[in-house]
Design a protein around this motif. Structure first.
Motif, PDB file in Angstrom:
ATOM      1  N   ARG A  38       0.845  -1.199   0.000  1.00  0.00           N
ATOM      2  CA  ARG A  38       0.000   0.000   0.000  1.00  0.00           C
ATOM      3  C   ARG A  38       0.873   1.238   0.000  1.00  0.00           C
ATOM      4  O   ARG A  38       1.942   1.283   0.605  1.00  0.00           O
ATOM      5  CB  ARG A  38      -0.967   0.000   1.181  1.00  0.00           C
ATOM      6  CG  ARG A  38      -0.396   0.428   2.494  1.00  0.00           C
ATOM      7  CD  ARG A  38       0.635  -0.497   3.051  1.00  0.00           C
ATOM      8  NE  ARG A  38       1.084  -0.122   4.363  1.00  0.00           N
ATOM      9  CZ  ARG A  38       1.930   0.856   4.641  1.00  0.00           C
ATOM     10  NH1 ARG A  38       2.471   1.573   3.679  1.00  0.00           N
ATOM     11  NH2 ARG A  38       2.264   1.143   5.893  1.00  0.00           N
ATOM     12  N   ALA A  40       0.772   4.934   1.318  1.00  0.00           N
ATOM     13  CA  ALA A  40      -0.035   5.507   2.397  1.00  0.00           C
ATOM     14  C   ALA A  40       0.368   6.934   2.728  1.00  0.00           C
ATOM     15  O   ALA A  40       0.883   7.213   3.801  1.00  0.00           O
ATOM     16  CB  ALA A  40       0.101   4.614   3.634  1.00  0.00           C
ATOM     17  N   GLU A  74      -3.604   8.614   4.825  1.00  0.00           N
ATOM     18  CA  GLU A  74      -3.381   8.649   6.275  1.00  0.00           C
ATOM     19  C   GLU A  74      -3.620  10.065   6.792  1.00  0.00           C
ATOM     20  O   GLU A  74      -2.687  10.834   7.018  1.00  0.00           O
ATOM     21  CB  GLU A  74      -1.986   8.122   6.578  1.00  0.00           C
ATOM     22  CG  GLU A  74      -1.813   6.718   5.999  1.00  0.00           C
ATOM     23  CD  GLU A  74      -0.876   5.814   6.780  1.00  0.00           C
ATOM     24  OE1 GLU A  74       0.135   6.300   7.283  1.00  0.00           O
ATOM     25  OE2 GLU A  74      -1.193   4.601   6.871  1.00  0.00           O
ATOM     26  N   TYR A 233      -0.364   7.420  13.962  1.00  0.00           N
ATOM     27  CA  TYR A 233       0.099   6.610  12.822  1.00  0.00           C
ATOM     28  C   TYR A 233       0.446   5.192  13.284  1.00  0.00           C
ATOM     29  O   TYR A 233       0.086   4.211  12.629  1.00  0.00           O
ATOM     30  CB  TYR A 233       1.333   7.268  12.175  1.00  0.00           C
ATOM     31  CG  TYR A 233       2.075   6.302  11.296  1.00  0.00           C
ATOM     32  CD1 TYR A 233       1.579   5.942  10.044  1.00  0.00           C
ATOM     33  CD2 TYR A 233       3.257   5.686  11.736  1.00  0.00           C
ATOM     34  CE1 TYR A 233       2.229   5.015   9.253  1.00  0.00           C
ATOM     35  CE2 TYR A 233       3.918   4.764  10.946  1.00  0.00           C
ATOM     36  CZ  TYR A 233       3.394   4.424   9.714  1.00  0.00           C
ATOM     37  OH  TYR A 233       4.036   3.494   8.931  1.00  0.00           O
TER      38      TYR A 233
HETATM   39  N1  GLU Z   1       1.666   8.260   6.314  1.00  0.00           N
HETATM   40  C1  GLU Z   1       3.011   7.781   6.452  1.00  0.00           C
HETATM   41  C2  GLU Z   1       3.950   8.769   5.811  1.00  0.00           C
HETATM   42  O1  GLU Z   1       3.499   9.573   5.005  1.00  0.00           O
HETATM   43  C3  GLU Z   1       3.116   6.464   5.761  1.00  0.00           C
HETATM   44  C4  GLU Z   1       4.182   5.571   6.211  1.00  0.00           C
HETATM   45  C5  GLU Z   1       3.827   4.174   5.734  1.00  0.00           C
HETATM   46  O2  GLU Z   1       3.869   3.940   4.531  1.00  0.00           O
HETATM   47  O3  GLU Z   1       3.499   3.337   6.559  1.00  0.00           O
HETATM   48  O4  GLU Z   1       5.127   8.769   6.078  1.00  0.00           O
END
Ligand code: GLU
Length: 551
Positions: A38, A40, A74, A233
């Motif tokens: 994924r 994210a 996220e 997170y």
């Molecule tokens: N939202 C996290 C970031 O932008 C994602 C990290 C992940 O891929 O788990 O760093």
């Protein structure tokens, strides 16, 4: 302590159970070895080129194993969220042709393992948090910001590990009465993990990119749910990656220090740990001998949109990122010049452990190589798409007569050694501009070694003999004739053998004609250029230059 009672007190509105939720996320039926990955991003700004790099890794590893790649947003940190960033991400990823099987799409979701925006999953996280409280593995913590500051100060003074843990956590072992009292007083609280780790313990962990690493056990009572009930997170990724069936978590290595926490959270939840793949950051040269991370704040090229705007082909950027992804990609490309990048077997083992250098000069080279292999039709379409948004005046001119433009673009294309005149769509404007009156430079610069009156006479003479219907050989013979007439060598060889016998050579005469007709010192094959421009235009421009040179 009655943990069931505690769980009810803390999250009274949560009626779902982990089992209810698990039912909504059945195990995926995928072939053996299929990877589920994924991408994210947090919608806190633009799509970083490092993000695109990670995303390409996700996409390739999933699709080359007949797996699934998901786009998960996220967005749990509303303070840092930038309005419209999610849509911008989706738009940019589409532009780069990254195809997600599931995930957030503009205005909604696609797929059966959603919702794919974390902000829409509060109930899910709270359900698992409630379960952890019920099992005595998490607890509400009512520490205020001031109290936490005070703890930090004391820890600093004593040179202790900062954070809420062990004896520093006064709510870890609070009685149910104390919790009730705090709740009755409407005190804000977070839900923390009740860590059972001991930092004096170490264990070995295999990261799929970094290899075997030494991990120190976590002992921090990490926040799982913030005071607004939204997860951190750390907690959200554990719950989501479990439910969504992620097999490989591919993420930046800035997360490596948090790995011990994540391992403990997964264990507390009773979830199988996915494989972790921590990718090194993209670097750039900072002075002759040092490198630094490509910075979101300092480097315009960190933003993927920069490349779109500047006219880089999305295909070329992906091609270049592939060279950074696996060190053997370039050899593979040499052996398979026409293959799609999707045929290259990406390997986690060949990924850089310490950081790959993002070299914009090399990227530009790749751009030239990618564009020179494209057909005139493709260059026409892609340049038009770019110009429509970023150079509308040029777009109008460029697309006014598509066949004319395509004829010109086809010059020197489709051969074994295609010309590499441009690397960016924005450079097509400079390259092809002279084909349109709007961009033709009437004040082209002739070779200073020759007088204007001589150049004028040459052009006049050429105009007399120019015939649109000449085959290429006759066309060139005529230029040679003109050369001879004016005391220039018919052949460069002749001139080189005895330069003092000539004023110049056929190349000089050709360049007079070239500058007159194109306004430039360089152009693709002049015979074909003149054929494409057409008789009237050639004559018009020659006359214009004769007039200009007469004054
Ligand atoms: N939202 C996290 C970031 O932008 C994602 C990290 C992940 O891929 O788990 O760093």
């Amino acid at each position: 302590m009655n943990y069931n009672e505690l769980a009810e007190l803390v999250l009274p509105n949560i009626k779902t159970t982990p089992e209810d939720i698990e039912k909504r996320y059945p195990p995926r039926e995928l072939p053996e070895g299929a990877k589920v990955t994924r991408f994210a991003p947090s919608p806190t700004g633009f799509l970083h080129v490092g993000g695109l790099f990670g995303c390409l890794t996700d996409e390739r590893l999933a699709h080359q194993s007949n797996g699934v790649v998901i786009l998960r947003i996220e967005d749990t940190d509303s303070k840092r969220e930038v309005t419209g960033a999610t849509e911008l991400f989706i738009e940019n990823l589409n532009h780069y042709g990254i195809h997600f099987d599931e995930g957030a799409v503009v205005g909604g979701d696609k797929g059966n393992y959603g919702p794919y925006r974390q902000s829409e999953r509060a109930e899910i996280y709270q359900t698992f948090a409630k379960q952890l409280i019920r099992e005595g593995k998490a607890y509400p913590c009512f520490l205020t910001a001031e109290e936490i500051d005070e703890i930090r100060k004391q820890q600093e003074e004593k040179k202790l590990l900062p954070g809420i843990y062990g004896e520093w956590s006064k709510w870890r072992n609070a009685s149910i009465e104390e919790v009730k009292e705090a709740l009755a007083a409407k005190k804000e609280f977070v839900v923390r993990l009740k860590s059972t780790g001991d930092p004096s313990n170490h264990f070995k962990f295999t990261d799929m990119i970094k290899g075997t690493i030494d991990v120190t056990e976590n002992n921090i009572d990490e926040v799982l749910l913030k005071s607004d009930g939204i997860p951190t997170y750390h907690f959200a990724h554990a719950v989501d990656d479990h439910l969504m069936g992620t097999t490989h978590v591919i993420r930046g290595d800035e997360w490596l220090p948090s790995l011990p926490k994540h391992i403990e959270i997964f264990n507390a939840l009773g979830f199988k740990l996915p494989k972790y793949c921590h990718t090194a950051a993209l670097l750039k040269m900072d002075g002759p001998d040092s490198k630094r991370k490509l910075s979101k704040r300092k480097d315009p090229e960190a933003d993927v949109a920069f490349f779109t705007k500047e006219g880089y082909s999305s295909e070329a950027l992906l091609e270049y990122l592939m060279t950074l992804l696996n060190s053997n990609f370039e050899d593979w490309r040499m052996a398979n010049p026409d293959a799609s990048i999707t045929e290259f077997p990406v390997s986690l083992k060949k990924m850089s452990v310490s950081g790959a250098l993002f070299d914009i000069v090399k990227l530009y080279d790749v751009c030239k190589n990618v564009l020179c292999r494209k057909s005139a039709e493709e260059i026409y379409n892609e340049t038009s798409d770019w110009a429509k948004i970023y150079s509308p005046d040029f777009y109008r001119v460029f697309t006014e007569n598509p066949d004319y433009t395509k004829n010109f673009l086809s010059i020197g294309r489709g051969t074994a050694k295609p010309r590499k005149d441009f690397g960016l769509y924005s450079e097509v404007q400079e390259y092809s501009g002279f084909m349109f009156d709007e961009y033709y430079n009437e004040n082209g610069e002739y070779d200073e070694r020759f007088d204007n009156s001589l150049i004028k006479d040459v052009l006049e003479q050429y105009l007399k003999v120019y015939d649109y219907n000449d085959e290429q050989q006759d066309w060139f013979e005529k230029i040679k004739d003109v050369s001879e007439k004016f005391g220039f060598a018919r052949e460069t060889k002749q001139y080189k053998a005895s330069p003092e016998s000539f004023k110049g050579h056929v190349g000089d005469i050709s360049s007079f004609i070239r500058v007159a007709i194109t306004g430039k010192q360089n152009s693709p094959d002049m015979y074909q250029v003149m054929k494409t421009l057409g008789y009237d235009k050639v004559v018009e421009r020659l006359n214009k230059q004769i007039k200009r040179l007469s004054v």
